[in-house]
Design a protein around this motif. Structure first.
Motif, PDB file in Angstrom:
ATOM      1  N   GLU A  69       0.775  -1.262   0.017  1.00 15.74           N
ATOM      2  CA  GLU A  69       0.034  -0.007   0.072  1.00 15.74           C
ATOM      3  C   GLU A  69       0.852   1.178  -0.055  1.00 15.74           C
ATOM      4  N   ALA A  70       1.891   1.248   0.845  1.00 10.71           N
ATOM      5  CA  ALA A  70       2.702   2.399   0.848  1.00 10.71           C
ATOM      6  C   ALA A  70       3.559   2.609  -0.532  1.00 10.71           C
ATOM      7  N   GLU A  71       3.773   1.878  -1.193  1.00 19.07           N
ATOM      8  CA  GLU A  71       4.458   1.820  -2.445  1.00 19.07           C
ATOM      9  C   GLU A  71       3.322   2.611  -3.553  1.00 19.07           C
ATOM     10  N   TRP A  72       2.188   2.199  -3.295  1.00 22.02           N
ATOM     11  CA  TRP A  72       1.262   2.779  -4.401  1.00 22.02           C
ATOM     12  C   TRP A  72       0.833   3.946  -3.951  1.00 22.02           C
ATOM     13  N   ARG A  73       0.793   4.316  -2.774  1.00 23.10           N
ATOM     14  CA  ARG A  73       0.432   5.485  -2.271  1.00 23.10           C
ATOM     15  C   ARG A  73       1.589   6.695  -3.008  1.00 23.10           C
ATOM     16  N   GLU A  74       2.534   6.391  -2.929  1.00 17.96           N
ATOM     17  CA  GLU A  74       3.722   7.100  -3.617  1.00 17.96           C
ATOM     18  C   GLU A  74       3.648   7.225  -5.076  1.00 17.96           C
ATOM     19  N   LYS A  75       3.325   6.182  -5.798  1.00 15.99           N
ATOM     20  CA  LYS A  75       3.148   6.139  -7.108  1.00 15.99           C
ATOM     21  C   LYS A  75       1.747   6.903  -7.612  1.00 15.99           C
ATOM     22  N   ASN A  76       0.637   6.874  -6.725  1.00 18.81           N
ATOM     23  CA  ASN A  76      -0.579   7.642  -7.213  1.00 18.81           C
ATOM     24  C   ASN A  76      -1.197   8.424  -5.871  1.00 18.81           C
ATOM     25  N   PRO A  77      -0.834   9.889  -5.915  1.00 20.30           N
ATOM     26  CA  PRO A  77      -1.607  10.487  -4.872  1.00 20.30           C
ATOM     27  C   PRO A  77      -2.872  10.654  -4.856  1.00 20.30           C
ATOM     28  N   LEU A  78      -3.245  10.621  -6.142  1.00 21.85           N
ATOM     29  CA  LEU A  78      -4.906  10.823  -6.014  1.00 21.85           C
ATOM     30  C   LEU A  78      -5.538   9.519  -5.177  1.00 21.85           C
ATOM     31  N   LEU A  79      -4.840   8.352  -5.428  1.00 18.18           N
ATOM     32  CA  LEU A  79      -5.460   7.117  -4.832  1.00 18.18           C
ATOM     33  C   LEU A  79      -5.329   7.371  -3.192  1.00 18.18           C
ATOM     34  N   SER A  80      -3.941   7.849  -2.930  1.00 19.38           N
ATOM     35  CA  SER A  80      -3.666   7.991  -1.554  1.00 19.38           C
ATOM     36  C   SER A  80      -4.727   9.157  -0.865  1.00 19.38           C
ATOM     37  N   LEU A  81      -4.936  10.098  -1.616  1.00 15.61           N
ATOM     38  CA  LEU A  81      -5.711  11.354  -1.080  1.00 15.61           C
ATOM     39  C   LEU A  81      -7.296  10.987  -0.802  1.00 15.61           C
ATOM     40  N   PHE A  82      -7.727  10.378  -1.928  1.00 23.14           N
ATOM     41  CA  PHE A  82      -9.398  10.159  -2.086  1.00 23.14           C
ATOM     42  C   PHE A  82      -9.622   8.770  -1.879  1.00 23.14           C
ATOM     43  N   GLY A  83      -8.538   7.782  -1.859  1.00 21.37           N
ATOM     44  CA  GLY A  83      -9.050   6.410  -1.445  1.00 21.37           C
ATOM     45  C   GLY A  83      -9.671   5.972  -2.530  1.00 21.37           C
ATOM     46  N   ALA A  84     -10.073   4.500  -2.326  1.00 18.42           N
ATOM     47  CA  ALA A  84     -10.774   3.628  -3.298  1.00 18.42           C
ATOM     48  C   ALA A  84     -11.456   2.460  -2.534  1.00 18.42           C
ATOM     49  N   GLY A  85     -12.782   2.183  -3.089  1.00 21.01           N
ATOM     50  CA  GLY A  85     -13.463   1.169  -2.620  1.00 21.01           C
ATOM     51  C   GLY A  85     -12.994  -0.148  -3.123  1.00 21.01           C
ATOM     52  N   HIS A  86     -12.027  -0.036  -4.216  1.00 21.13           N
ATOM     53  CA  HIS A  86     -11.573  -1.315  -4.701  1.00 21.13           C
ATOM     54  C   HIS A  86     -10.415  -1.115  -5.731  1.00 21.13           C
ATOM     55  N   ALA A  87      -9.289  -0.944  -5.019  1.00 13.70           N
ATOM     56  CA  ALA A  87      -8.014  -0.713  -5.564  1.00 13.70           C
ATOM     57  C   ALA A  87      -6.973  -1.926  -5.969  1.00 13.70           C
ATOM     58  N   GLY A  88      -7.820  -2.494  -7.059  1.00 14.37           N
ATOM     59  CA  GLY A  88      -6.841  -3.483  -7.539  1.00 14.37           C
ATOM     60  C   GLY A  88      -6.553  -4.756  -6.403  1.00 14.37           C
ATOM     61  N   VAL A  89      -5.627  -5.061  -6.187  1.00 18.87           N
ATOM     62  CA  VAL A  89      -4.990  -6.232  -5.269  1.00 18.87           C
ATOM     63  C   VAL A  89      -5.214  -5.790  -3.960  1.00 18.87           C
ATOM     64  N   LEU A  90      -5.030  -4.473  -3.864  1.00 20.24           N
ATOM     65  CA  LEU A  90      -5.201  -3.768  -2.512  1.00 20.24           C
ATOM     66  C   LEU A  90      -6.602  -3.760  -1.834  1.00 20.24           C
ATOM     67  N   GLY A  91      -7.589  -4.101  -2.694  1.00 22.10           N
ATOM     68  CA  GLY A  91      -9.053  -3.871  -2.114  1.00 22.10           C
ATOM     69  C   GLY A  91      -9.124  -2.332  -1.710  1.00 22.10           C
ATOM     70  N   PHE A  92      -9.889  -2.328  -0.345  1.00 24.54           N
ATOM     71  CA  PHE A  92     -10.469  -1.044   0.127  1.00 24.54           C
ATOM     72  C   PHE A  92      -9.345  -0.186   0.610  1.00 24.54           C
TER      73      PHE A  92
END
Length: 365
Positions: free
Chosen positions: A111-134
């Motif tokens: 999760e920490a790695e993908w938060r660095e890759k995509n700040p939109l995902l980190s800021l706004f979150g996701a109901g289903h972020a691929g393998v990370l799920g919620f």
């Protein structure tokens, strides 16, 4: 180094602000009847009842604004004018859809790695972020609550047939079309009378069912079927529409123009890149700062200003300066000292856009 930032300020309604909540519409129609004006929500505060604009509408606009910035950057980097897959679009815009990837508990360390890759995902979150799920977003957006007590303004309207309001327009129709107009008008009038009769029969039919009066129920049902057949024949013979050209339209209420609304946002446990992404989202939003419903009728335009605080252990909230935007400028005005985290955040986000970390794909192992 991570920190929590608090944006405290206000949004100002440059035009009336309306919403289009289905729940509000349904509740209003249950209380006041069909086509009653859609209200704006209100909330209780220490100062009394205040009109408010819901946080969901603000948050959605900021998310889409940041999506647009990231997509434009991807187009510039790749030269591909259509750089996102359908599922990637949904991830950025809505937080994903189930089925975009298989969730795996073993990938939580990613999760920490993908938060660095995509700040939109980190800021706004996701109901289903691929393998990370919620994924929990770090951005908290508050409701915009009017600082002063006020009554909502009310809008209403009706769609009219221009050919009957301005009969001179008929001169531009052929003779056949004029006859069709007359036939449709008469058909709509007859259909309206039949629909009224159907409603009355349906009401009586329901009452007979409650009384278990089978004989009357059967008779009314037969009459109903006959009326429905008659209605269908009238519509077919006249060419009339099942929906009239002239019809009442649902009205709506709105927060009055020039209303000032208290507003707060929080970016918790944030990196400078994420804070910079947030500032960029606000700047992008200023290009078309429209919130809520009825933009076509002159509603939705806002301006905004906030003081930005950094939460520092032992010191509390330490001001980093102020940010503001005027409508349709695409410019975020920052008033801050040179060492402010606001300028550092803008630089960090600019560097991220050009870095190898930039990645808008769906998280995978």
């Amino acid at each position: 180094m991570r920190a929590t930032y608090i944006l405290e300020g206000n949004l100002t309604a440059k035009q009336p602000l309306a919403t289009c909540s289905k729940d509000l519409k349904d509740a209003s129609e249950r209380r006041n009847g069909k086509n009653s004006p859609i209200p704006v929500p209100s909330t209780q505060t220490a100062k009394g009842t205040r009109l408010m604009f819901p946080a969901t509408g603000i948050r959605g606009k900021l998310r889409r604004a940041l999506r647009d910035v990231l997509r434009e950057n991807m187009i510039a980097r790749t030269g591909n004018g259509k750089p996102l897959s359908l599922d990637e679009h949904y991830l950025l815009t809505l937080g994903g859809i189930k089925g975009a990837g298989e969730e795996s508990k073993s990938t939580i360390a990613l999760e920490a790695e993908w938060r660095e890759k995509n700040p939109l995902l980190s800021l706004f979150g996701a109901g289903h972020a691929g393998v990370l799920g919620f994924m929990q977003g770090r951005l908290g957006v508050g409701n915009a609550i009017c600082t002063e007590a006020s009554e909502p303004v009310q809008f209403s309207g009706a769609r009219t047939d221009d050919l009957f309001r301005n009969k001179e327009q008929v001169a531009f129709l052929s003779d056949d079309d004029v006859q069709a107009l007359i036939s449709r008008s008469e058909g709509n009038r007859d259909a309206s009378a039949i629909r009224t009769a159907i409603k009355a029969k349906e009401k009586a039919h329901k009452a007979s069912l409650k009384k278990n009066d089978e004989a009357i129920s059967v008779a009314l049902n037969t009459e109903l079927e006959g009326l429905k057949t008659e209605l269908e024949a009238v519509l077919n013979d006249s060419g009339a529409s099942s929906v009239s050209v002239g019809m009442p339209l649902s009205g709506w209420q709105a927060i009055p123009a020039d209303s000032v609304m208290d507003h707060c946002m929080t970016v918790a446990n944030s990196t400078l890149v994420e804070l910079g992404a947030m500032l960029t989202a606000i700047e992008q939003f200023s290009l078309h700062p429209i919130l809520g419903a009825h933009y076509a009728s002159g509603c939705g335009q806002v301006a905004g200003s906030w003081e930005v605080f950094k939460v520092v252990r032992g010191q509390g909230k330490v001001s980093q300066g102020t940010i503001s935007f005027a409508p349709f400028t695409g410019l975020l005005e920052i008033n801050a000292f040179p060492e402010s985290d606001l300028f550092a955040a803008q630089e960090a986000f600019t560097q991220y856009l050009a870095s190898d970390k930039f990645d808008l794909s769906i998280p995978s192992a």
